[in-house]
Scaffold this active site. Structure first.
Site, PDB file in Angstrom:
ATOM      1  N   ASP A  26     -98.241 -58.755  84.184  1.00  0.00           N
ATOM      2  CA  ASP A  26     -99.416 -58.802  83.285  1.00  0.00           C
ATOM      3  C   ASP A  26    -100.730 -59.214  83.949  1.00  0.00           C
ATOM      4  OD1 ASP A  26     -97.406 -58.193  81.522  1.00  0.00           O
ATOM      5  OD2 ASP A  26     -97.782 -59.833  80.134  1.00  0.00           O
ATOM      6  N   ASP A  36     -98.738 -55.744  79.425  1.00  0.00           N
ATOM      7  CA  ASP A  36     -98.682 -56.076  78.002  1.00  0.00           C
ATOM      8  C   ASP A  36     -99.404 -54.933  77.284  1.00  0.00           C
ATOM      9  OD1 ASP A  36     -97.609 -58.273  76.530  1.00  0.00           O
ATOM     10  OD2 ASP A  36     -99.616 -59.026  76.084  1.00  0.00           O
ATOM     11  N   HIS A  79     -99.914 -53.676  73.525  1.00  0.00           N
ATOM     12  CA  HIS A  79     -99.700 -53.853  72.089  1.00  0.00           C
ATOM     13  C   HIS A  79    -100.408 -52.787  71.259  1.00  0.00           C
ATOM     14  CE1 HIS A  79     -97.977 -57.692  73.010  1.00  0.00           C
ATOM     15  NE2 HIS A  79     -99.104 -58.256  73.361  1.00  0.00           N
ATOM     16  N   HIS A 114    -100.886 -55.795  66.091  1.00  0.00           N
ATOM     17  CA  HIS A 114     -99.586 -56.319  66.546  1.00  0.00           C
ATOM     18  C   HIS A 114     -99.281 -57.671  65.899  1.00  0.00           C
ATOM     19  CE1 HIS A 114     -96.681 -57.983  69.586  1.00  0.00           C
ATOM     20  NE2 HIS A 114     -96.179 -56.785  69.357  1.00  0.00           N
ATOM     21  N   HIS A 140    -105.344 -58.894  72.031  1.00  0.00           N
ATOM     22  CA  HIS A 140    -105.418 -58.704  73.485  1.00  0.00           C
ATOM     23  C   HIS A 140    -104.578 -57.500  73.883  1.00  0.00           C
ATOM     24  CE1 HIS A 140    -101.684 -60.937  72.883  1.00  0.00           C
ATOM     25  NE2 HIS A 140    -101.254 -60.356  73.984  1.00  0.00           N
ATOM     26  N   LYS A 156     -94.753 -53.301  77.756  1.00  0.00           N
ATOM     27  CA  LYS A 156     -93.946 -54.106  76.837  1.00  0.00           C
ATOM     28  C   LYS A 156     -94.799 -54.649  75.700  1.00  0.00           C
ATOM     29  CE  LYS A 156     -94.680 -58.159  79.666  1.00  0.00           C
ATOM     30  NZ  LYS A 156     -95.561 -58.839  78.679  1.00  0.00           N
ATOM     31  N   CYS A 191     -95.241 -64.943  79.922  1.00  0.00           N
ATOM     32  CA  CYS A 191     -94.582 -63.728  80.405  1.00  0.00           C
ATOM     33  C   CYS A 191     -93.881 -63.904  81.748  1.00  0.00           C
ATOM     34  CB  CYS A 191     -95.575 -62.573  80.406  1.00  0.00           C
ATOM     35  SG  CYS A 191     -96.023 -62.132  78.708  1.00  0.00           S
TER      36      CYS A 191
HETATM   37  C1  VGL Z   1     -98.852 -63.173  77.508  1.00  0.00           C
HETATM   38  C2  VGL Z   1     -99.407 -64.278  75.588  1.00  0.00           C
HETATM   39  C3  VGL Z   1     -99.408 -63.093  74.896  1.00  0.00           C
HETATM   40  C4  VGL Z   1     -98.563 -63.258  78.969  1.00  0.00           C
HETATM   41  C5  VGL Z   1     -98.851 -61.985  76.829  1.00  0.00           C
HETATM   42  O1  VGL Z   1     -98.758 -62.263  79.682  1.00  0.00           O
HETATM   43  O2  VGL Z   1     -98.141 -64.345  79.418  1.00  0.00           O
HETATM   44  N1  VGL Z   1     -99.124 -64.312  76.887  1.00  0.00           N
HETATM   45  N2  VGL Z   1     -99.133 -61.950  75.516  1.00  0.00           N
HETATM   46 ZN    ZN Z   2     -99.275 -60.113  74.470  1.00  0.00          ZN
END
Ligand code: VGL
Ligand code: ZN
Length: 208
Positions: free
Chosen positions: A13, A51, A53, A57, A86, A111, A156
């Site tokens: 991510d 990430d 979404h 979401h 995000h 994901k 993550c």
């Molecule tokens: C993440 C919060 C929400 C991450 C992703 O990449 O750690 N944290 N979505």
């Molecule tokens: Zn996320």
């Protein structure tokens, strides 16, 4: 400890949304980019996660009237921290950091694509059931060791590392190539959970 041909670098991510200026900016998040680029030169196999979404979401606070980002709600699959919107599919926030220099990477796992389920882990969604296929991919390619880096350490990266260890891979997290969100004690908990899962915590790594 150094990567061998059965190692993969799992880059979690490293996306605009988590960098300074992003809607879920991880403090000092951009500092991981040069560190990851340098590490990447020692890996033949690199996998990135993104990430990804859909709008609206379930992990977005904006999807829960009356709730604010960083609160926790109880969902069908368990507790869910609510986040600012995000990394919406196809937006600038979801793009991988422009500074990443990992031309050999062959796979990007997207994901968190299902509207009603979050997925911190690169291997398994938050329902703890739906698999991304990454474990099978790594096994088919003879991978034995997963080196985890990226954002955010306490979400993550941690969930991915724990699932990698649980799937039977030797798993290492390189702390200098990660940064954390650290909300409500999440970072200390993440390290404790990773330790319990048998994940190796490496402060820094320089291979030559
Ligand atoms: C993440 C919060 C929400 C991450 C992703 O990449 O750690 N944290 N979505
Ligand atoms: Zn996320």
């Amino acid at each position: 400890m150094a990567p061998d041909s059965n190692s993969v670098l799992l880059v979690v991510d490293v996306q605009n949304g988590f960098l300074p200026g992003g809607s879920l900016a991880v403090p000092d998040g951009d500092a991981v980019i040069p560190v990851i680029n340098a590490l990447g030169r020692h890996f033949a196999q690199v996998v990135l996660t993104q990430d990804w979404h859909p709008p609206g979401h379930i992990s977005f606070a904006s999807s829960h009237p009356g709730r604010a980002p960083f609160e926790t709600v109880e969902l069908a699959y368990g507790p869910q921290v609510l986040w600012p919107d995000h990394c919406v599919q196809g937006t600038q926030s979801a793009e991988l950091a422009a500074g990443l220099d990992l031309p050999q990477a062959q796979l990007i796992i997207r994901k968190g694509c299902h509207p009603g389920v979050d997925s911190y882990s690169a291997f398994r969604e938050a329902d703890r059931t739906t698999r991304t296929g990454l474990a099978g991919y790594l096994r088919e390619r003879g991978i034995e060791t997963v080196w985890c880096v990226g954002l955010a350490t306490d979400f993550c990266v941690a969930w991915s590392a724990i699932d990698a260890a649980e799937a039977g891979f030797r798993t290492i997290v390189i702390e200098a190539a990660c940064r954390a969100i650290d909300t409500g004690g999440s970072l200390a908990k993440a390290w404790a959970d990773m330790e319990r899962a048998g994940v190796t915590r490496l402060a820094a790594a320089a291979f030559d």
